[in-house]
Design an enzyme around this catalytic site. Structure first.
Site, PDB file in Angstrom:
ATOM      1  N   LYS A   3       0.990  -1.216   0.174  1.00  0.00           N
ATOM      2  CA  LYS A   3       0.210   0.238   0.067  1.00  0.00           C
ATOM      3  C   LYS A   3       0.754   1.167  -0.182  1.00  0.00           C
ATOM      4  O   LYS A   3       1.741   1.291   0.828  1.00  0.00           O
ATOM      5  CB  LYS A   3      -0.927   0.001   1.261  1.00  0.00           C
ATOM      6  N   SER A  32      -9.621   2.236   2.897  1.00  0.00           N
ATOM      7  CA  SER A  32      -8.419   2.592   2.577  1.00  0.00           C
ATOM      8  C   SER A  32      -7.439   1.880   1.838  1.00  0.00           C
ATOM      9  O   SER A  32      -6.715   2.239   0.962  1.00  0.00           O
ATOM     10  CB  SER A  32      -7.471   3.844   3.498  1.00  0.00           C
ATOM     11  N   SER A  88      -9.999  -0.584   7.578  1.00  0.00           N
ATOM     12  CA  SER A  88      -9.326  -0.204   6.059  1.00  0.00           C
ATOM     13  C   SER A  88      -8.638  -1.614   5.646  1.00  0.00           C
ATOM     14  O   SER A  88      -8.075  -1.489   4.685  1.00  0.00           O
ATOM     15  CB  SER A  88      -8.481   0.896   6.218  1.00  0.00           C
TER      16      SER A  88
END
Length: 519
Positions: free
Chosen positions: A111, A191, A215
């Site tokens: 990420k 997210s 998330s």
């Protein structure tokens, strides 16, 4: 060591990952001899040990798949040009009998709020789109030390969905909008949207997400994969763009529980077992049975009748496997909802200022607010930065009122789980992870009031999302929550649930299934 032991246990009993209805659309790679949709790390390592598969071939297959499939999904921001060299180095170690463990040669996506020295780390914001950080995050150092191939970075909800009051998950100014691979006009949630969507599309073997509240687990549920939010402190947050040190954690995401467990063992520094794929494969213990396990079902009917019906079917399958399932409602949820957001505002101001001081670009939150005001590209999907502005005005974390609020949050969140587990003598609490994915709409923003992640997120306890089934074409996960630092036990239970439910099926990349939000 507990995580490494459970990873080894799961290794020996790799799940039969197939579609609920027996069908799939396999992501076979020409000449590779494996189905990227369903292959597990233990299966890959067994072939590498025999010399019938190389990391270079596996890495090339994933890079080709990113090139051909990701234009539909938009989950991968950038690939690492050194990935083929990383894979070649792994192949040399395998040939010489020096493999570093189960992740050696395995392609991983990270990420884009996790620092990588060789690649930009932007948190989705143009404010950080300049020079890469000076050093890797500690978790990335551990992945490299374990021999993992850093394949690239995934898109995310900008600033981990902590900028605007009505954000759109999966959108960032740097990467644009990530799409749900099952139905492309639906949202990937949370997210860690890019990490979840990339795994659903089989663009890497595993991915790294981060969570403050939901998330990791919501993108896992909504994209039909597995995601673990570890206990707070199990994975270092060093070098990760923060929201709150009191709740933030990185964690592993994969298409099955065994790969999730093996990745956690590396991220946590708990993989200190003899090197080589065979070390964990030697164990003969199979994943635990559900017989005699006690699971509390937290229904959350507000997620809609279709999700509730799926939870009923899930409970029936668990009971048929010998588990005892009782209905529960963890207490104190209304008070947690009242307190969490104000506490996060104070913590975000403190923690983002400390992070920005380490990077080129805006040096504190006030400068970041000004940057967004003067860069129209940051307003392309939604213009607001209300959360930034509220954080600037929030009480300091030295304020007694803030300290009392966080203390109450910690107490009530832990009691909500501990009391429920103790009263009903439970091994875990099970709840729906997510509703069916809503239609992505920048003007409306998300439709994501999903309370199941909050108790574990605020308490710092582990939670694990495992695919439970589908509402039409859209995946729904079951979220398992256990007590503090019961990560290994939770993974073992999750593997048994995964094996019983057999709920995975490959996405079909449908353009749409109608209009409006599916709840």
């Amino acid at each position: 060591m507990a995580v490494a032991l459970v990873a080894g246990t799961l290794w020996a009993g790799t799940p039969d990952v197939r579609a609920e209805d027996g069908t799939s659309a396999p992501a076979s790679a020409a000449g590779l001899g494996v189905d990227l949709d369903t292959v597990t790390i233990p299966q890959l390592q067994a072939r590498m040990a025999k010399g019938s598969l190389t990391s270079k071939a596996l890495t090339s297959a994933y890079l080709r798949r990113i090139h051909t499939v990701d234009p539909k999904v938009n989950a991968v921001l950038r690939t690492d040009p050194t990935a083929p060299r990383q894979a070649a180095a792994s192949d040399e170690r395998h040939r010489e009998g020096r493999a570093r463990g189960p992740l050696d040669g395995i392609p991983v996506l990270i990420k884009d709020n996790v620092n990588t020295r060789s690649l930009p780390t932007t948190a989705g914001s143009l404010a950080l789109a300049g020079s890469p950080p000076d050093a890797d995050a500690l978790l990335v150092k551990r992945l490299r030390k374990a021999g993992a191939v850093i394949l690239g970075k995934t898109n995310l909800s900008e600033w981990a969905n902590f900028r605007g009051a009505k954000p759109t998950s999966g959108w960032s100014a740097v990467g644009g909008q990530t799409h749900n691979p099952y139905v492309l006009d639906r949202n990937p949630c949370g997210s860690s949207a890019g990490s979840g969507a990339a795994l659903a599309a089989s663009l890497a073997q595993v991915a790294i997400g981060t969570e403050t509240d939901g998330s990791i687990v919501c993108p896992a549920g909504m994209n039909g994969v597995v995601g673990l939010k570890p206990s707070l402190g199990v994975v270092s947050q060093d070098g990760v763009v923060p929201i709150s040190a009191e709740q933030d954690t990185a964690g592993p995401m994969a298409r099955n529980v065994v790969d999730t467990a093996l990745t956690l063992a590396v991220l946590s520094g708990d993989a200190a077992r003899p090197a080589g794929a065979q070390a964990l494969a030697d164990t003969q213990v199979r994943p635990g049975s559900l017989r005699g396990k006690r699971v509390g079902l937290w229904r959350l009917p507000d997620l809609g009748p279709h999700v509730d019906a799926l939870m009923t079917r899930t409970a029936r399958k668990l009971r048929a496997a010998g588990a005892e399932v009782v209905e529960v409602t963890p207490p104190y949820q209304k008070r947690l909802a009242e307190l969490e957001f104000p506490a996060l505002l104070s913590e975000f101001h403190r923690d983002i200022d400390a992070y920005l001081a380490t990077r080129e670009g805006p040096r504190d939150l006030a400068a970041l607010v000004e940057f967004n005001r003067t860069h129209p590209e940051e307003q392309a999907c939604f213009a607001g930065q209300e959360l930034f502005e509220q954080a600037l005005a929030a009480p300091s974390t030295d304020d007694p009122a803030y300290k009392a609020m966080r203390a109450e949050l910690k107490d009530l969140s832990r009691r909500s789980i501990d009391e429920t587990l103790a009263t009903h003598r439970l091994d875990a609490i099970a709840a729906p992870t997510n509703p069916p994915a809503w239609t992505t709409d920048c003007k409306r923003g998300d439709n994501d009031v999903i309370p199941s992640s909050t108790p574990a997120a605020v308490a710092g306890y582990p939670s694990l999302s495992v695919p439970a089934g589908f509402v039409g074409e859209l995946p729904v996960g079951v979220l398992l929550t256990a007590g503090n630092h019961q990560d290994a036990e939770l993974l073992s239970l999750g593997a048994a649930v995964e094996r019983r439910l057999q709920a995975w099926r490959a996405p079909r990349y449908l353009p749409t299934i109608g209009t409006g939000s599916s709840r």
